[in-house]
Design a protein around this motif. Structure first.
Motif, short mmCIF file in Angstrom:
data_model
loop_
_atom_site.label_atom_id
_atom_site.label_comp_id
_atom_site.label_asym_id
_atom_site.label_seq_id
_atom_site.Cartn_x
_atom_site.Cartn_y
_atom_site.Cartn_z
N ARG A 73 0.94 -1.20 0.01
CA ARG A 73 0.10 -0.17 0.08
C ARG A 73 1.00 1.25 -0.10
N ASP A 74 1.83 1.14 0.92
CA ASP A 74 2.85 2.37 0.64
C ASP A 74 3.62 2.54 -0.58
N ALA A 75 3.67 1.46 -1.21
CA ALA A 75 4.54 1.80 -2.27
C ALA A 75 3.67 2.18 -3.69
N THR A 76 2.43 1.68 -3.61
CA THR A 76 1.39 1.96 -4.54
C THR A 76 0.39 2.98 -4.52
N ARG A 77 0.01 3.20 -3.17
CA ARG A 77 -0.79 4.28 -2.80
C ARG A 77 -2.35 3.69 -3.42
N CYS A 78 -2.57 2.34 -3.43
CA CYS A 78 -3.88 1.82 -3.76
C CYS A 78 -4.98 2.15 -3.22
N HIS A 79 -6.29 1.95 -3.63
CA HIS A 79 -7.37 2.18 -3.11
C HIS A 79 -7.72 1.14 -2.20
N LYS A 80 -7.57 -0.14 -2.54
CA LYS A 80 -8.10 -1.31 -1.70
C LYS A 80 -6.66 -2.38 -1.72
N LEU A 81 -6.90 -3.06 -0.50
CA LEU A 81 -6.22 -4.35 -0.69
C LEU A 81 -6.92 -5.34 -0.96
N ASN A 82 -6.73 -6.55 -1.89
CA ASN A 82 -7.47 -8.00 -1.75
C ASN A 82 -6.33 -8.87 -1.33
N VAL A 83 -6.98 -9.80 -0.67
CA VAL A 83 -6.32 -10.71 0.14
C VAL A 83 -6.83 -12.12 0.07
N GLY A 84 -6.09 -13.20 -0.59
CA GLY A 84 -6.99 -14.43 -0.90
C GLY A 84 -5.96 -15.56 -0.80
N ALA A 85 -6.55 -16.71 -0.23
CA ALA A 85 -6.02 -18.02 -0.61
C ALA A 85 -7.01 -18.95 -1.15
N VAL A 95 -0.78 -17.20 -0.74
CA VAL A 95 -1.69 -15.99 -0.34
C VAL A 95 -1.27 -14.80 -1.27
N HIS A 96 -2.64 -14.44 -1.75
CA HIS A 96 -2.24 -13.23 -2.99
C HIS A 96 -2.60 -11.96 -2.10
N VAL A 97 -1.81 -11.13 -2.30
CA VAL A 97 -2.05 -9.93 -1.62
C VAL A 97 -1.91 -8.82 -2.77
N VAL A 98 -3.03 -8.16 -3.22
CA VAL A 98 -3.22 -7.59 -4.48
C VAL A 98 -3.49 -6.01 -4.21
N ALA A 99 -2.87 -5.18 -4.77
CA ALA A 99 -3.32 -3.70 -4.85
C ALA A 99 -4.16 -3.42 -5.74
N ARG A 100 -5.37 -3.06 -5.28
CA ARG A 100 -6.55 -2.75 -6.19
C ARG A 100 -6.79 -1.15 -6.41
N PHE A 101 -7.13 -0.70 -7.48
CA PHE A 101 -7.38 0.61 -7.91
C PHE A 101 -8.75 0.77 -8.67
N GLU A 102 -9.67 1.72 -8.37
CA GLU A 102 -10.78 1.97 -9.11
C GLU A 102 -10.49 2.10 -10.49
N GLY A 103 -11.14 1.35 -11.29
CA GLY A 103 -10.79 1.54 -12.67
C GLY A 103 -9.81 0.60 -13.34
N ASP A 104 -9.12 -0.33 -12.39
CA ASP A 104 -8.11 -1.27 -12.81
C ASP A 104 -8.95 -2.23 -13.68
N PRO A 105 -8.08 -2.98 -14.59
CA PRO A 105 -8.92 -4.09 -15.40
C PRO A 105 -10.07 -4.75 -15.01
N ALA A 106 -10.10 -5.33 -13.56
CA ALA A 106 -11.11 -6.21 -13.11
C ALA A 106 -11.84 -5.39 -12.10
N LEU B 86 -11.71 -9.10 0.19
CA LEU B 86 -11.84 -8.29 -0.94
C LEU B 86 -12.27 -7.01 -0.66
N GLY B 87 -13.62 -6.84 -0.53
CA GLY B 87 -14.09 -5.68 0.01
C GLY B 87 -14.30 -4.38 -0.98
N ASN B 88 -14.16 -4.84 -2.23
CA ASN B 88 -14.24 -3.95 -3.37
C ASN B 88 -15.84 -3.31 -3.44
N VAL B 89 -16.67 -3.92 -2.96
CA VAL B 89 -18.08 -3.44 -3.30
C VAL B 89 -18.50 -2.90 -1.97
#
Lengths: 141, 141
Positions: A73-85, A95-106, B86-89
């Protein structure tokens, strides 16, 4: 301590670049440039489900998820984190930890299995790896 | 202790039935009968990201994820567990713990946003809630 017989699943190895080894987990960055997407792999041979780790390892996993989440989050200033196994395709526990942005492809859906991988700008990818490595160095093995 | 000002997000409330309150989390079962699908909601007003919980709460969350995972696997004999935040919505922090079966409607993809919800057989749903409640009772608040 990492088990010396730990071997990274070859599909995970092919789809990622190495970031750092923490006490429990190997931290990887996905080669999919659509999202800043880290993957934590507990270095426990045969591990498949979080619940089957022993409790000390489960709590260490949570600490390392938090450390990677903060660094990402610090590195990307993302809007949301998604965590999943999930592990429905690659059984080795990861375990996935993904930086999400409003408007990213998914957005706002999950990232898994939605869009073809896109290449990273290599310089940007390498800079992110270095930033994550520096932030996580104090938590390393 | 649960904060008395905790309020469940109305979308989570509408999409689930109540199972039990543990020390940290309210445990819910999704009304989507495609999958045995539990949701853990830390009873912390304003919580959005796992990393922003304090460390004691993060470790309690991991313990409760493990307890629900074990109870759900025992109850369903599933092939795989999927765990995700996730929590995107819906921003309120919630963690999915889902029992997956080879051949379920989304297998091997993730369950989120893939298939329209299907109704549960109410008797089967209520039996699963009772089984989970009994298994988790010793971990309850």
């Amino acid at each position: 301590m990492p088990d010396p017989s730990f071997q990274l699943d070859p599909r995970l190895a092919a789809d990622t670049v190495f970031v750092i080894d923490l006490v429990l987990c190997r931290v990887l960055l996905s080669r999919d440039g659509n999202y800043p997407w880290t993957i934590l792999v507990p270095m426990r041979p045969g591990a498949v489900e979080i619940v089957d780790l022993d409790r000390d390892d489960r709590l260490a996993l949570m600490d390392e998820i938090a450390a990677v989440s903060a660094a990402l989050r610090d590195a990307t200033r993302c809007h949301k984190l998604n965590v999943g196994a999930l592990g429905n395709v690659v059984a080795q526990l990861h375990v996935h930890v993904v930086a999400r942005f409003e408007g990213d492809p998914a957005w706002p859906g999950p990232i898994w299995g939605r869009h073809p991988a896109a290449p990273w700008d290599t310089a940007k990818r390498d800079a992110l790896v270095e930033t994550l490595r520096a932030a996580l160095g104090s938590a390393a093995a």
